[in-house]
Design an enzyme around this catalytic site. Structure first.
Site, PDB file in Angstrom:
ATOM      1  N   PRO A 346       0.709  -1.295   0.068  1.00 24.74           N
ATOM      2  CA  PRO A 346       0.077   0.183  -0.005  1.00 24.74           C
ATOM      3  C   PRO A 346       0.969   1.293  -0.106  1.00 24.74           C
ATOM      4  CG  PRO A 346       0.221  -0.869   2.269  1.00 24.74           C
ATOM      5  CD  PRO A 346       0.753  -1.744   1.348  1.00 24.74           C
ATOM      6  N   LEU A 347       2.028   1.040   0.048  1.00 24.96           N
ATOM      7  CA  LEU A 347       2.876   2.496   0.353  1.00 24.96           C
ATOM      8  C   LEU A 347       3.157   3.122  -1.033  1.00 24.96           C
ATOM      9  CD1 LEU A 347       5.928   1.077   2.486  1.00 24.96           C
ATOM     10  CD2 LEU A 347       3.501   1.588   3.259  1.00 24.96           C
ATOM     11  N   CYS A 348       3.232   4.521  -1.172  1.00 25.95           N
ATOM     12  CA  CYS A 348       3.363   5.346  -2.124  1.00 25.95           C
ATOM     13  C   CYS A 348       4.841   5.199  -2.900  1.00 25.95           C
ATOM     14  CB  CYS A 348       2.770   6.624  -1.880  1.00 25.95           C
ATOM     15  SG  CYS A 348       1.221   6.710  -1.606  1.00 25.95           S
ATOM     16  N   THR A 349       5.469   4.207  -2.985  1.00 25.40           N
ATOM     17  CA  THR A 349       6.574   3.918  -3.473  1.00 25.40           C
ATOM     18  C   THR A 349       6.724   2.826  -4.245  1.00 25.40           C
ATOM     19  OG1 THR A 349       9.027   3.448  -3.184  1.00 25.40           O
ATOM     20  CG2 THR A 349       7.401   3.100  -1.173  1.00 25.40           C
ATOM     21  N   LEU A 387       4.911   5.665   6.342  1.00 22.35           N
ATOM     22  CA  LEU A 387       3.505   5.915   5.835  1.00 22.35           C
ATOM     23  C   LEU A 387       2.482   5.701   6.943  1.00 22.35           C
ATOM     24  CD1 LEU A 387       4.681   5.316   2.567  1.00 22.35           C
ATOM     25  CD2 LEU A 387       2.556   6.204   2.339  1.00 22.35           C
TER      26      LEU A 387
END
Ligand SMILES: *Cc1c(COP(=O)(O)O)cnc(C)c1O
Length: 398
Positions: A346-349, A387
């Site tokens: 789910p991380l924005c990376t 996050l």
């Protein structure tokens, strides 16, 4: 990164139990099988000669119920921080059954080790100087020296580092000068050795070759010191398989080999110490995360999970994923046609990938992806804070 499409063979629980766990826990979680932990400890203990002690490496999984399970069976503990010392003591461990390691020990770390009464693995002259200043006992403080071997060690994937420049220990080439310098600190006495250079080894022969190297260094150290060593610590490194295609480490062969090594080294009258982490805790754990959505991007299939490298960092660190299978709550393992799929978190990376491999095409939101062999180097090794997602739950099954 390669995901292995596994049967439940590499999982601590059978299909019915995995289904039950997936059904009863809505969020991402780790589940550990304490009966498996006890069985593994007993099996390893039974395979080893009486002069070999077992210290559980707390860093592989510091969960209290696991530490209690091992403490209850007489395990020693290998600790590497004040926090690990507290955890081992809280679980019923004792200082007399504790070793303390680390390449950058602060005064606080050393005080914790001394207060507990642990045997410190000295990594350099600074450790000796600090212990000399801190130790107030009547008799000299017995310590081990960690030595970084000059050769004779193999490591398949670099985890601890094999042979070469290292943050750990005293280089074997300068051991004599080190012993001379250490002798100036009369309140500290080198009485043992630690050599640990290779992790996740699946081949008993290679593991034993490294142990032979340790005893060779031990013999020289004993000569340099002119004093008998009471402990040679061989470190951890007992491997587990992360894919069905890999072999199981033959621990009975390791035990028999250690017996032979003791026989060949009659100069040594002390005890050997093994410090397994992964082998004891790895196979006890399962990590589970729900599928949130799926997509195809430019021909590549993605399955996005509720947890990613914030819960499982090893795939990103080592390039190798955990064995994986999917469970549909109430229905069991999801099977059928498979296609190459990337599991993203789910991380924005775009770093947040926990594996790529053959997964069922039918995977859909609500299904739970399970990762086996995640009892070691998982929960506490991940980047949990990144996050600010919730931490995964941990469940201990007796
Ligand atoms: C990490 C570590 C261990 C445990 O290693 P495994 O490969 O998990 O068995 C043992 N001893 C020391 C000093 C360690 O740093």
């Amino acid at each position: 990164m390669i995901l292995t499409a596994a049967t439940t063979d590499l999982f601590a629980f059978d299909e019915a139990r995995l289904d039950e766990l997936a059904t009863s826990h809505p969020g991402p979680f780790f589940a550990y099988d304490l009966a498996a932990a006890r069985e593994r400890f007993d099996r390893l203990r039974a395979a080893l000669p009486a002069r070999v002690r077992l210290a559980y490496a707390v860093k592989s999984n510091p969960g209290l119920p696991l530490l209690e399970a091992f403490a209850g069976r007489g395990a020693w503990f290998d600790c590497a921080s004040a926090g690990e010392v507290s955890a081992a003591l809280a679980a019923g461990g004792t200082g007399a059954g504790m070793v303390f390691a680390g390449p950058a020990k602060t005064e606080r770390d050393l005080q914790a080790a001394l207060f507990a009464g642990a045997r410190v693995q000295v990594d350099g002259i600074e450790d000796i100087a600090r212990l000399h200043a801190l130790h107030t006992g009547e008799t000299p403080l017995a310590v081990n020296v960690r030595v970084n071997p000059a050769g004779g060690v193999s490591e398949v994937a670099s985890i601890i580092g094999g042979v070469g420049p290292s943050a750990f220990g005293v280089d074997e080439e300068v051991l004599e000068a080190f012993v001379t310098e250490a002798a100036r600190f009369e309140r500290v006495e080198i009485r043992g050795l630690q050599v640990f250079s290779a992790s996740n080894e699946l081949d008993a022969g290679r593991l034993l070759a490294n142990h032979r190297t340790a005893l060779r260094i031990g013999r020289r150290l004993q000569e340099l010191l002119g004093r008998e060593l009471d402990l040679v610590d061989l470190g951890g490194g007992l491997g587990i398989r992360y894919a069905l295609t890999e072999p199981n480490l033959d621990v009975r062969a390791v035990g028999a080999g250690l017996g032979r090594i003791l026989g060949e080294n009659d100069w040594f009258t002390g005890e050997l110490l093994l410090e397994p982490g992964r082998w004891l805790s790895g196979p006890t754990g399962v990590y589970a995360a729900r599928v949130v959505r799926t997509k195809v991007s430019r021909g590549e299939r993605f399955v996005m999970l509720e947890g990613g490298i914030n819960h499982l960092l090893r795939p990103l660190l080592t390039g190798q994923s955990f064995p994986t299978l999917a469970v549909r709550p109430g229905e069991g393992v999801v099977d059928g046609e498979r296609a190459t799929t990337t599991l993203a978190g789910p991380l924005c990376t775009s770093l947040d990938r926990v594996g790529t491999g053959d997964l069922p095409v039918d995977l859909r939101p609500g299904d739970v992806v399970m990762f086996g062999q995640t009892g070691a180097y998982a929960y506490t090794q991940a980047m949990s804070h990144f996050l600010s997602h919730a931490l995964p739950e941990q469940h201990w099954v007796c």
